[in-house]
Design an enzyme around this catalytic site. Structure first.
Site, PDB file in Angstrom:
ATOM      1  N   HIS A 191      40.751  54.616  32.260  1.00 56.01           N
ATOM      2  CA  HIS A 191      40.716  53.154  32.209  1.00 56.01           C
ATOM      3  C   HIS A 191      42.107  52.579  32.005  1.00 56.01           C
ATOM      4  CE1 HIS A 191      40.373  54.431  28.014  1.00 56.01           C
ATOM      5  NE2 HIS A 191      40.868  53.266  27.656  1.00 56.01           N
ATOM      6  N   HIS A 210      44.682  55.836  31.526  1.00 50.91           N
ATOM      7  CA  HIS A 210      44.568  56.933  30.561  1.00 50.91           C
ATOM      8  C   HIS A 210      43.101  57.178  30.241  1.00 50.91           C
ATOM      9  CE1 HIS A 210      44.199  53.365  28.072  1.00 50.91           C
ATOM     10  NE2 HIS A 210      43.676  54.113  27.114  1.00 50.91           N
ATOM     11  N   ARG A 255      36.672  47.426  18.911  1.00 55.51           N
ATOM     12  CA  ARG A 255      36.664  48.731  19.581  1.00 55.51           C
ATOM     13  C   ARG A 255      36.172  49.799  18.623  1.00 55.51           C
ATOM     14  NH1 ARG A 255      40.276  53.239  20.615  1.00 55.51           N
ATOM     15  NH2 ARG A 255      40.825  53.459  22.813  1.00 55.51           N
ATOM     16  N   ASP A 292      40.851  58.246  26.563  1.00 59.83           N
ATOM     17  CA  ASP A 292      41.177  58.149  25.141  1.00 59.83           C
ATOM     18  C   ASP A 292      41.321  59.500  24.451  1.00 59.83           C
ATOM     19  OD1 ASP A 292      41.465  55.406  25.073  1.00 59.83           O
ATOM     20  OD2 ASP A 292      39.310  55.099  24.915  1.00 59.83           O
TER      21      ASP A 292
END
Ligand code: SIN
Length: 281
Positions: free
Chosen positions: A256, A105, A272, A107
């Site tokens: 990723h 996918h 993150r 983000d």
């Protein structure tokens, strides 16, 4: 002293040497880092010892830092911009999302304004007798576009995809309130990078649920073909994590996927942060 850039020699990505993110960074140094991200799609900075505040400050150099919908459950006190990805439990409760991003996918493609960049900082890396686990793979969507035959490029240019937050299996159940924040949106499936002008494929299984003007079967076939094309080995870099790594990826150039090849007592903890982007065109 300027940075040293060492390309991964894989489908994308470069390591940047001679940067200490715990030290003040002038605009000139940041411009070199940003240009490396533009060129390589993924940058790796090893051996970083930084606080949550320093990670948020570095993220903010790339643009406005978003607060993830998971951060209210899996955040860090005092740094709401950091959201934990982890399989670790404390007093019987998970401290982060355990299986985040286990399918290819990019983000926030399900949002009107997807994320520009994402940063992961490795705090704990799972391992088995010295072999590190929990790698992250990246795929170069621009190289994948360049490699398409001109006739297919012509067919794809101008097509619009439908992107739906509900399309993908997630690491944990998502509240109705969060789902309501993300009604389906449409984006071009051939995206132009807002900084470099380079074209790239913006399509993946699950998040991209249809193509405007195509019937379901025809659209799914095209999505499957392109999703597989993007992750051909020549377009992929697989990052093997070390504690202290800071990796930043450009969500226009890179897709990723996290490898879930570990389980407790092997522990994985990532900080993150996500930087807001612009409307795809
Ligand atoms: C993600 O998709 O943001 C998670 C990637 C990872 O944990 O390796």
């Amino acid at each position: 002293m300027s940075i040293e850039v060492v390309p991964t020699n894989a489908g994308l990505g470069a390591q940047i040497k001679r940067v200490d993110l715990a030290k003040p960074m002038d605009d000139e140094l940041f411009a070199e880092i940003e240009a490396t991200l533009d060129e390589h799609g993924v940058i790796v900075l090893r051996d970083q010892e930084i606080t949550p505040e320093q990670q948020v400050a570095f993220s903010a150099r790339f643009g406005e830092v978003a607060v993830n919908h998971n951060a209210k459950d899996f955040g860090i006190d005092g740094s709401p911009e950091i959201y934990l990805i982890s399989n670790i439990t404390k007093e019987g409760r998970l401290i982060g999302t355990p299986r985040a991003g286990s399918e290819w996918h990019t983000d926030m493609s399900y949002a009107k304004v997807p994320a520009r960049a994402t940063m992961l900082h490795a705090i704990e890396v799972p391992e088995l007798d010295g072999l590190s686990l929990g790698d992250t793979e990246f795929a170069n969507t621009a190289a994948a576009w360049d490699a398409l035959p001109p006739a297919l490029q012509e067919k794809l240019a101008g097509l619009t995809g439908t992107f739906d937050f509900r399309g993908r299996k997630r690491g944990r159940p998502i509240s109705e309130e969060t789902i309501a924040q993300y009604p389906p949106v449409e984006h071009p499936i051939v995206r132009t990078h807002p900084r470099t002008g380079r074209k790239g494929l913006y399509v993946m299984r699950n998040d991209c649920t249809g193509i405007v003007g195509m019937n379901v079967e025809e659209a799914q076939l095209l999505i499957d073909v392109l999703a597989e094309h993007i992750i051909r080995p020549e377009f992929v870099y697989r990052h093997r994590w070390c504690v202290g790594d800071v990796v930043v990826w450009d969500n226009c150039t890179a897709q990723h996927k996290a490898m879930i090849d570990y389980d407790l007592p092997q522990r994985r903890l990532m900080w993150r942060t996500t930087v807001k982007g612009s409307v795809p065109f």
